[in-house]
Motif scaffolding. Structure first.
Motif, PDB file in Angstrom:
ATOM      1  N   PRO A  78       0.826  -1.002   0.081  1.00 19.08           N
ATOM      2  CA  PRO A  78      -0.128  -0.015  -0.038  1.00 19.08           C
ATOM      3  C   PRO A  78       0.960   1.476  -0.118  1.00 19.08           C
ATOM      4  CG  PRO A  78      -0.780  -1.544   1.594  1.00 19.08           C
ATOM      5  CD  PRO A  78       0.595  -2.108   1.151  1.00 19.08           C
ATOM      6  N   VAL A  79       1.996   1.232   0.757  1.00 23.32           N
ATOM      7  CA  VAL A  79       2.937   2.440   0.751  1.00 23.32           C
ATOM      8  C   VAL A  79       3.553   2.545  -0.704  1.00 23.32           C
ATOM      9  CG1 VAL A  79       4.827   3.563   1.670  1.00 23.32           C
ATOM     10  CG2 VAL A  79       3.230   2.007   3.036  1.00 23.32           C
ATOM     11  N   LEU A  80       4.077   1.281  -1.305  1.00 21.90           N
ATOM     12  CA  LEU A  80       4.312   1.739  -2.599  1.00 21.90           C
ATOM     13  C   LEU A  80       3.451   2.177  -3.718  1.00 21.90           C
ATOM     14  CD1 LEU A  80       6.790   1.097  -4.556  1.00 21.90           C
ATOM     15  CD2 LEU A  80       6.013  -0.985  -4.832  1.00 21.90           C
ATOM     16  N   PHE A  81       2.145   1.795  -3.492  1.00 21.44           N
ATOM     17  CA  PHE A  81       1.130   2.046  -4.412  1.00 21.44           C
ATOM     18  C   PHE A  81       0.949   3.643  -4.021  1.00 21.44           C
ATOM     19  CE2 PHE A  81      -3.572   3.334  -4.703  1.00 21.44           C
ATOM     20  CZ  PHE A  81      -3.524   2.706  -6.037  1.00 21.44           C
ATOM     21  N   TYR A  82       0.937   4.248  -2.907  1.00 25.87           N
ATOM     22  CA  TYR A  82       0.695   5.621  -2.802  1.00 25.87           C
ATOM     23  C   TYR A  82       1.896   6.393  -3.449  1.00 25.87           C
ATOM     24  CZ  TYR A  82      -0.099   9.936  -0.406  1.00 25.87           C
ATOM     25  OH  TYR A  82      -0.287  11.467  -0.229  1.00 25.87           O
ATOM     26  N   ALA A  83       3.088   5.864  -3.061  1.00 26.08           N
ATOM     27  CA  ALA A  83       4.129   6.705  -3.848  1.00 26.08           C
ATOM     28  C   ALA A  83       4.211   6.752  -5.359  1.00 26.08           C
ATOM     29  CB  ALA A  83       5.421   6.093  -3.227  1.00 26.08           C
ATOM     30  N   ILE A  84       3.818   5.504  -5.847  1.00 24.66           N
ATOM     31  CA  ILE A  84       3.598   5.501  -7.470  1.00 24.66           C
ATOM     32  C   ILE A  84       2.493   6.340  -7.832  1.00 24.66           C
ATOM     33  CG2 ILE A  84       3.531   4.108  -9.290  1.00 24.66           C
ATOM     34  CD1 ILE A  84       5.054   2.124  -7.732  1.00 24.66           C
ATOM     35  N   VAL A  85       1.454   6.330  -7.338  1.00 24.71           N
ATOM     36  CA  VAL A  85       0.069   6.854  -7.833  1.00 24.71           C
ATOM     37  C   VAL A  85      -0.118   8.154  -7.410  1.00 24.71           C
ATOM     38  CG1 VAL A  85      -2.435   6.549  -7.970  1.00 24.71           C
ATOM     39  CG2 VAL A  85      -0.949   4.527  -7.897  1.00 24.71           C
ATOM     40  N   PHE A  86       0.207   8.546  -6.189  1.00 23.34           N
ATOM     41  CA  PHE A  86       0.026   9.876  -5.623  1.00 23.34           C
ATOM     42  C   PHE A  86       1.091  10.809  -5.337  1.00 23.34           C
ATOM     43  CE2 PHE A  86      -3.667   7.048  -4.405  1.00 23.34           C
ATOM     44  CZ  PHE A  86      -4.842   7.447  -5.012  1.00 23.34           C
ATOM     45  N   SER A  87       1.816  10.391  -4.481  1.00 20.41           N
ATOM     46  CA  SER A  87       3.132  11.461  -4.173  1.00 20.41           C
ATOM     47  C   SER A  87       4.377  10.662  -3.832  1.00 20.41           C
ATOM     48  CB  SER A  87       2.642  12.592  -3.355  1.00 20.41           C
ATOM     49  OG  SER A  87       3.770  13.259  -2.975  1.00 20.41           O
ATOM     50  N   ASP A  88       5.558  11.130  -4.074  1.00 22.55           N
ATOM     51  CA  ASP A  88       6.782  10.486  -3.538  1.00 22.55           C
ATOM     52  C   ASP A  88       7.363  11.351  -2.590  1.00 22.55           C
ATOM     53  OD1 ASP A  88       7.608  12.009  -5.187  1.00 22.55           O
ATOM     54  OD2 ASP A  88       8.861  10.768  -6.403  1.00 22.55           O
ATOM     55  N   ARG A  89       6.601  12.329  -2.090  1.00 20.49           N
ATOM     56  CA  ARG A  89       7.274  13.341  -1.114  1.00 20.49           C
ATOM     57  C   ARG A  89       7.539  12.597   0.157  1.00 20.49           C
ATOM     58  NH1 ARG A  89       4.192  18.955  -1.332  1.00 20.49           N
ATOM     59  NH2 ARG A  89       5.363  18.917   0.725  1.00 20.49           N
ATOM     60  N   ARG A  90       8.487  12.840   0.768  1.00 20.90           N
ATOM     61  CA  ARG A  90       8.928  12.345   2.190  1.00 20.90           C
ATOM     62  C   ARG A  90       7.754  12.703   3.201  1.00 20.90           C
ATOM     63  NH1 ARG A  90      15.065  13.024   3.680  1.00 20.90           N
ATOM     64  NH2 ARG A  90      14.501  15.103   2.347  1.00 20.90           N
ATOM     65  N   CYS A 148      10.850   6.675  -1.344  1.00 27.57           N
ATOM     66  CA  CYS A 148      10.987   8.317  -1.985  1.00 27.57           C
ATOM     67  C   CYS A 148      12.054   8.508  -2.702  1.00 27.57           C
ATOM     68  CB  CYS A 148      11.054   9.218  -0.741  1.00 27.57           C
ATOM     69  SG  CYS A 148       9.466   9.089   0.251  1.00 27.57           S
ATOM     70  N   PHE A 149      13.273   7.733  -2.351  1.00 28.81           N
ATOM     71  CA  PHE A 149      14.381   8.006  -3.061  1.00 28.81           C
ATOM     72  C   PHE A 149      14.441   7.017  -4.419  1.00 28.81           C
ATOM     73  CE2 PHE A 149      15.714   9.260   1.165  1.00 28.81           C
ATOM     74  CZ  PHE A 149      16.500  10.476   0.756  1.00 28.81           C
ATOM     75  N   ALA A 150      14.124   5.723  -4.101  1.00 31.58           N
ATOM     76  CA  ALA A 150      14.053   4.811  -5.203  1.00 31.58           C
ATOM     77  C   ALA A 150      13.120   5.107  -6.357  1.00 31.58           C
ATOM     78  CB  ALA A 150      13.600   3.413  -4.550  1.00 31.58           C
ATOM     79  N   LYS A 151      12.059   6.038  -5.970  1.00 30.78           N
ATOM     80  CA  LYS A 151      10.851   6.396  -7.015  1.00 30.78           C
ATOM     81  C   LYS A 151      11.689   7.331  -8.087  1.00 30.78           C
ATOM     82  CE  LYS A 151       6.649   7.246  -8.517  1.00 30.78           C
ATOM     83  NZ  LYS A 151       6.979   8.539  -9.213  1.00 30.78           N
ATOM     84  N   LYS A 152      12.579   8.271  -7.529  1.00 27.06           N
ATOM     85  CA  LYS A 152      13.256   9.216  -8.404  1.00 27.06           C
ATOM     86  C   LYS A 152      14.363   8.428  -9.169  1.00 27.06           C
ATOM     87  CE  LYS A 152      12.146  13.129  -5.375  1.00 27.06           C
ATOM     88  NZ  LYS A 152      11.402  12.329  -4.459  1.00 27.06           N
ATOM     89  N   LYS A 153      14.884   7.200  -8.887  1.00 24.16           N
ATOM     90  CA  LYS A 153      16.065   6.660  -9.689  1.00 24.16           C
ATOM     91  C   LYS A 153      15.276   5.709 -10.152  1.00 24.16           C
ATOM     92  CE  LYS A 153      18.889   9.228  -7.490  1.00 24.16           C
ATOM     93  NZ  LYS A 153      19.781  10.443  -8.327  1.00 24.16           N
ATOM     94  N   LYS A 154      14.937   5.866 -11.533  1.00 19.63           N
ATOM     95  CA  LYS A 154      14.123   5.001 -12.234  1.00 19.63           C
ATOM     96  C   LYS A 154      14.964   3.363 -12.575  1.00 19.63           C
ATOM     97  CE  LYS A 154      10.870   7.959 -14.196  1.00 19.63           C
ATOM     98  NZ  LYS A 154      10.147   8.618 -15.619  1.00 19.63           N
ATOM     99  N   LYS A 155      16.374   3.780 -12.823  1.00 21.51           N
ATOM    100  CA  LYS A 155      17.187   2.569 -13.192  1.00 21.51           C
ATOM    101  C   LYS A 155      17.505   1.749 -11.978  1.00 21.51           C
ATOM    102  CE  LYS A 155      19.591   4.923 -16.951  1.00 21.51           C
ATOM    103  NZ  LYS A 155      21.076   5.406 -17.397  1.00 21.51           N
ATOM    104  N   LEU A 156      17.299   2.275 -10.656  1.00 18.97           N
ATOM    105  CA  LEU A 156      17.703   1.653  -9.419  1.00 18.97           C
ATOM    106  C   LEU A 156      16.214   1.318  -8.692  1.00 18.97           C
ATOM    107  CD1 LEU A 156      20.710   3.649  -8.185  1.00 18.97           C
ATOM    108  CD2 LEU A 156      20.546   1.548  -9.366  1.00 18.97           C
ATOM    109  N   PHE A 157      15.183   1.690  -9.455  1.00 23.12           N
ATOM    110  CA  PHE A 157      13.711   1.381  -8.636  1.00 23.12           C
ATOM    111  C   PHE A 157      13.859  -0.002  -8.154  1.00 23.12           C
ATOM    112  CE2 PHE A 157       9.394   0.394  -8.569  1.00 23.12           C
ATOM    113  CZ  PHE A 157       9.055   1.637  -7.695  1.00 23.12           C
ATOM    114  N   PHE A 158      13.846  -0.804  -8.949  1.00 26.27           N
ATOM    115  CA  PHE A 158      13.374  -2.392  -8.773  1.00 26.27           C
ATOM    116  C   PHE A 158      14.277  -3.048  -7.476  1.00 26.27           C
ATOM    117  CE2 PHE A 158      11.033  -2.038 -12.655  1.00 26.27           C
ATOM    118  CZ  PHE A 158       9.984  -2.309 -12.313  1.00 26.27           C
TER     119      PHE A 158
END
Length: 211
Positions: A78-90, A148-158
């Motif tokens: 659920p946390v990952l869903f919120y960060a991806i869909v709504f906001s990745d602000r800490r 919040c950091f991984a979301k901004k680094k697409k190459k390192l996301f997974f």
């Protein structure tokens, strides 16, 4: 016992849902994710029962190697869903991540309480409330912070998400191992020792003064 757990679930979630309708914006989001944490905890309690049966009731093995992984993965979704869909602000992700973890730990304590009514004590309640529930909050908070950091680094996301879940699972497993060993008191204080450095900046302590 299963019916009792579901009755307990309804007694907890129903008033929280009514309260949710009275709240606005940030407060509603935090309360909503606490409710999600309770729902996730109910799901995981059923999953853990299946895992325990699968491994022939070996509680020590399951709680130190299996359930830390399953619980941290399910809590993170659920946390990952919120960060991806709504906001990745800490400042938005961290409160909802912690709320979900606390909701999870709160209901887990209730489930264990009704399963062991004859053996629980005040000291048990204090330990479960200030140690075990806090551990769940800290683990989910750490995952939320890292997302919040991984979301901004697409190459390192997974790989980043995998690393976060691995870290949370290891921390969770170490806690479970300690509290079931001769060093249980180290396990009891571990979540607090992790939580305090996180809490101090939130209270305005340790922040640099403006020049």
């Amino acid at each position: 016992m299963v019916n009792l757990i579901y009755i307990l679930y309804i007694c907890v979630v129903a008033p929280m849902l009514l309260m949710l309708l009275m709240l606005k914006k940030r407060s509603r989001l935090i309360c909503g994710y606490m409710i999600i944490g309770v729902c996730v905890s109910l799901f995981v309690s059923e999953l853990n029962s299946l895992l325990l049966d699968l491994f022939n009731g070996d509680t020590l093995y399951v709680t130190t190697t299996i359930t830390p992984i399953s619980e941290e993965i399910v809590k993170a979704i659920p946390v990952l869903f919120y960060a991806i869909v709504f906001s990745d602000r800490r400042d938005k992700v961290m409160p909802i991540a912690f709320s979900l973890g606390i909701g999870f730990g709160m209901f887990e304590n209730m489930v264990i309480l009704v399963q062991n009514l004859e053996g629980v004590t005040i000291s048990w309640a204090i330990i479960r409330g200030f140690s075990t529930a806090l551990m769940h909050g800290v683990c989910t908070l750490a995952v939320g912070y890292g997302i919040c950091f991984a979301k901004k680094k697409k190459k390192l996301f997974f790989t980043g998400i995998f690393a976060l879940l691995t870290l949370a699972s290891i921390y969770h497993g170490i806690f479970n191992m300690l509290v079931q060993s001769d060093y249980k008191y180290f396990g009891f204080v571990l979540p607090a020792l992790t939580y305090i450095p996180i809490l101090l900046p939130q209270l305005g302590i340790l922040k640099k003064k403006n020049a």
